[in-house]
Write a protein that holds these residues in place. Structure first.
Motif, PDB file in Angstrom:
ATOM      1  N   LYS A  24     -58.955   6.432   2.876  1.00 21.13           N
ATOM      2  CA  LYS A  24     -59.867   7.653   2.795  1.00 21.13           C
ATOM      3  C   LYS A  24     -59.899   8.102   4.678  1.00 21.13           C
ATOM      4  CE  LYS A  24     -62.744   6.535  -1.683  1.00 21.13           C
ATOM      5  NZ  LYS A  24     -64.173   7.242  -2.121  1.00 21.13           N
ATOM      6  N   ALA A  25     -60.372   7.742   5.367  1.00 19.74           N
ATOM      7  CA  ALA A  25     -60.005   8.544   6.776  1.00 19.74           C
ATOM      8  C   ALA A  25     -58.811   9.336   6.523  1.00 19.74           C
ATOM      9  CB  ALA A  25     -59.812   6.923   7.763  1.00 19.74           C
ATOM     10  N   GLY A  26     -58.876  10.126   7.207  1.00 17.11           N
ATOM     11  CA  GLY A  26     -58.072  11.113   7.779  1.00 17.11           C
ATOM     12  C   GLY A  26     -57.452  12.377   6.211  1.00 17.11           C
ATOM     13  N   LYS A  27     -57.962  12.048   5.627  1.00 18.94           N
ATOM     14  CA  LYS A  27     -57.727  12.971   4.176  1.00 18.94           C
ATOM     15  C   LYS A  27     -58.980  14.241   3.943  1.00 18.94           C
ATOM     16  CE  LYS A  27     -55.027   9.530   2.182  1.00 18.94           C
ATOM     17  NZ  LYS A  27     -54.747   7.930   1.034  1.00 18.94           N
ATOM     18  N   PRO A  28     -58.593  15.143   3.721  1.00 14.37           N
ATOM     19  CA  PRO A  28     -59.962  16.261   3.633  1.00 14.37           C
ATOM     20  C   PRO A  28     -60.661  15.887   2.636  1.00 14.37           C
ATOM     21  CG  PRO A  28     -57.399  16.774   3.209  1.00 14.37           C
ATOM     22  CD  PRO A  28     -57.241  15.377   3.056  1.00 14.37           C
ATOM     23  N   THR A  29     -61.515  16.295   2.614  1.00 12.58           N
ATOM     24  CA  THR A  29     -62.992  16.009   1.629  1.00 12.58           C
ATOM     25  C   THR A  29     -63.865  16.838   1.181  1.00 12.58           C
ATOM     26  OG1 THR A  29     -64.291  14.018   0.138  1.00 12.58           O
ATOM     27  CG2 THR A  29     -64.771  14.496   2.865  1.00 12.58           C
ATOM     28  N   TRP A  30     -64.514  16.470  -0.089  1.00 12.53           N
ATOM     29  CA  TRP A  30     -66.337  17.877  -0.277  1.00 12.53           C
ATOM     30  C   TRP A  30     -66.871  16.653   0.594  1.00 12.53           C
ATOM     31  CZ3 TRP A  30     -65.073  22.919  -0.063  1.00 12.53           C
ATOM     32  CH2 TRP A  30     -63.649  23.269  -0.669  1.00 12.53           C
ATOM     33  N   LEU A  31     -68.700  17.428   0.923  1.00  9.75           N
ATOM     34  CA  LEU A  31     -69.545  17.071   1.217  1.00  9.75           C
ATOM     35  C   LEU A  31     -70.618  18.557   1.469  1.00  9.75           C
ATOM     36  CD1 LEU A  31     -68.670  15.767   4.961  1.00  9.75           C
ATOM     37  CD2 LEU A  31     -68.785  14.479   2.659  1.00  9.75           C
ATOM     38  N   TRP A  40     -75.184  22.644   0.638  1.00 13.03           N
ATOM     39  CA  TRP A  40     -73.422  23.899   0.934  1.00 13.03           C
ATOM     40  C   TRP A  40     -72.966  23.575   1.007  1.00 13.03           C
ATOM     41  CZ3 TRP A  40     -74.964  29.146   2.315  1.00 13.03           C
ATOM     42  CH2 TRP A  40     -76.078  28.828   2.180  1.00 13.03           C
ATOM     43  N   SER A  41     -72.019  23.868   0.468  1.00 21.48           N
ATOM     44  CA  SER A  41     -70.579  22.648   0.076  1.00 21.48           C
ATOM     45  C   SER A  41     -69.600  22.884   1.542  1.00 21.48           C
ATOM     46  CB  SER A  41     -69.867  23.673  -0.557  1.00 21.48           C
ATOM     47  OG  SER A  41     -70.694  23.571  -2.329  1.00 21.48           O
ATOM     48  N   ALA A  42     -69.032  21.794   2.001  1.00 23.27           N
ATOM     49  CA  ALA A  42     -68.888  21.880   3.206  1.00 23.27           C
ATOM     50  C   ALA A  42     -66.867  21.336   3.234  1.00 23.27           C
ATOM     51  CB  ALA A  42     -69.390  21.184   4.491  1.00 23.27           C
ATOM     52  N   TYR A  43     -66.533  20.944   4.127  1.00 19.20           N
ATOM     53  CA  TYR A  43     -65.327  20.600   4.156  1.00 19.20           C
ATOM     54  C   TYR A  43     -64.870  19.599   5.182  1.00 19.20           C
ATOM     55  CZ  TYR A  43     -60.434  20.447   2.642  1.00 19.20           C
ATOM     56  OH  TYR A  43     -58.648  20.628   3.429  1.00 19.20           O
ATOM     57  N   ALA A  44     -64.368  18.445   5.431  1.00 17.31           N
ATOM     58  CA  ALA A  44     -64.248  17.644   6.404  1.00 17.31           C
ATOM     59  C   ALA A  44     -62.670  16.308   6.331  1.00 17.31           C
ATOM     60  CB  ALA A  44     -65.732  16.946   6.693  1.00 17.31           C
ATOM     61  N   VAL A  45     -62.839  16.565   7.675  1.00 17.94           N
ATOM     62  CA  VAL A  45     -61.371  15.391   7.642  1.00 17.94           C
ATOM     63  C   VAL A  45     -61.935  14.563   7.840  1.00 17.94           C
ATOM     64  CG1 VAL A  45     -58.804  14.651   8.503  1.00 17.94           C
ATOM     65  CG2 VAL A  45     -59.824  17.292   7.160  1.00 17.94           C
ATOM     66  N   LEU A  46     -62.312  13.276   7.185  1.00 14.43           N
ATOM     67  CA  LEU A  46     -63.399  11.988   7.819  1.00 14.43           C
ATOM     68  C   LEU A  46     -62.521  11.033   8.547  1.00 14.43           C
ATOM     69  CD1 LEU A  46     -65.604  11.253   5.085  1.00 14.43           C
ATOM     70  CD2 LEU A  46     -66.771  12.410   6.826  1.00 14.43           C
ATOM     71  N   PRO A  47     -63.157  10.268   9.678  1.00 16.08           N
ATOM     72  CA  PRO A  47     -61.804   9.696  10.442  1.00 16.08           C
ATOM     73  C   PRO A  47     -62.302   8.424   9.892  1.00 16.08           C
ATOM     74  CG  PRO A  47     -63.736  10.350  11.409  1.00 16.08           C
ATOM     75  CD  PRO A  47     -64.169  11.680  10.540  1.00 16.08           C
ATOM     76  N   ASP A  48     -61.753   7.790  10.436  1.00 17.94           N
ATOM     77  CA  ASP A  48     -62.168   5.719  10.079  1.00 17.94           C
ATOM     78  C   ASP A  48     -63.742   5.753  10.799  1.00 17.94           C
ATOM     79  OD1 ASP A  48     -62.839   3.763  10.012  1.00 17.94           O
ATOM     80  OD2 ASP A  48     -61.026   2.330  11.140  1.00 17.94           O
ATOM     81  N   LEU A  49     -64.550   6.129   9.919  1.00 15.90           N
ATOM     82  CA  LEU A  49     -66.120   5.836  10.372  1.00 15.90           C
ATOM     83  C   LEU A  49     -66.675   4.285  10.745  1.00 15.90           C
ATOM     84  CD1 LEU A  49     -66.960   8.203   7.423  1.00 15.90           C
ATOM     85  CD2 LEU A  49     -67.256   8.874   9.987  1.00 15.90           C
ATOM     86  N   THR A  50     -65.653   3.535  11.005  1.00 11.25           N
ATOM     87  CA  THR A  50     -66.374   2.310  11.718  1.00 11.25           C
ATOM     88  C   THR A  50     -65.834   2.310  12.638  1.00 11.25           C
ATOM     89  OG1 THR A  50     -63.849   1.709  10.459  1.00 11.25           O
ATOM     90  CG2 THR A  50     -65.793   0.945   9.375  1.00 11.25           C
ATOM     91  N   GLU A  51     -64.607   3.472  12.917  1.00 13.94           N
ATOM     92  CA  GLU A  51     -63.983   3.868  14.634  1.00 13.94           C
ATOM     93  C   GLU A  51     -64.972   4.154  15.633  1.00 13.94           C
ATOM     94  OE1 GLU A  51     -61.674   1.038  15.817  1.00 13.94           O
ATOM     95  OE2 GLU A  51     -62.056  -0.156  14.058  1.00 13.94           O
TER      96      GLU A  51
END
Length: 110
Positions: A24-31, A40-51
């Motif tokens: 899922k890293a590098g893919k756009p997602t809703w938070l 509040w709806s938010a948009y993010a492109v999450l990185p590899d959260l283990t790194e």
């Protein structure tokens, strides 16, 4: 070109997101940014959260959000990651920077 506030946030509890799928890293997602009486709806492109422990957050209705909230660097708030990965749930993040930039959601860049 439309500019809006983009919030760079840092995860407080990095171990809690160790279950985040690398696929899922590098893919756009809703938070969801959680506050006492509103989400509040938010948009993010999450990185590899283990790194990496930080990422950019684009609050969808940022003008409305800013009219009711005073959010500055150093502030801590909750984000619900359940849409991205139910195993992560609600986590605290700290704002480490706010900048004016193009929206992360390409549909808002029209």
């Amino acid at each position: 070109m439309k500019l809006k506030n983009i919030y760079t946030v840092r995860l407080i509890n990095v171990e809690a997101v160790s279950a985040f799928s690398k696929e899922k890293a590098g893919k756009p997602t809703w938070l969801c940014v959680l506050q006492k009486d509103v989400q509040w709806s938010a948009y993010a492109v999450l990185p590899d959260l283990t790194e990496v422990d930080r990422f950019d957050l684009d609050i969808i209705f940022d003008d409305d959000f800013r009219s009711t909230n005073s959010l500055n660097a150093g502030d801590v708030f909750d984000i619900d990651f359940s849409i991205a990965d139910k195993r992560i749930g609600i986590q605290k993040v700290e704002v480490i920077g706010i900048r004016k930039d193009r929206p992360l959601n390409h549909l808002e860049n029209r």
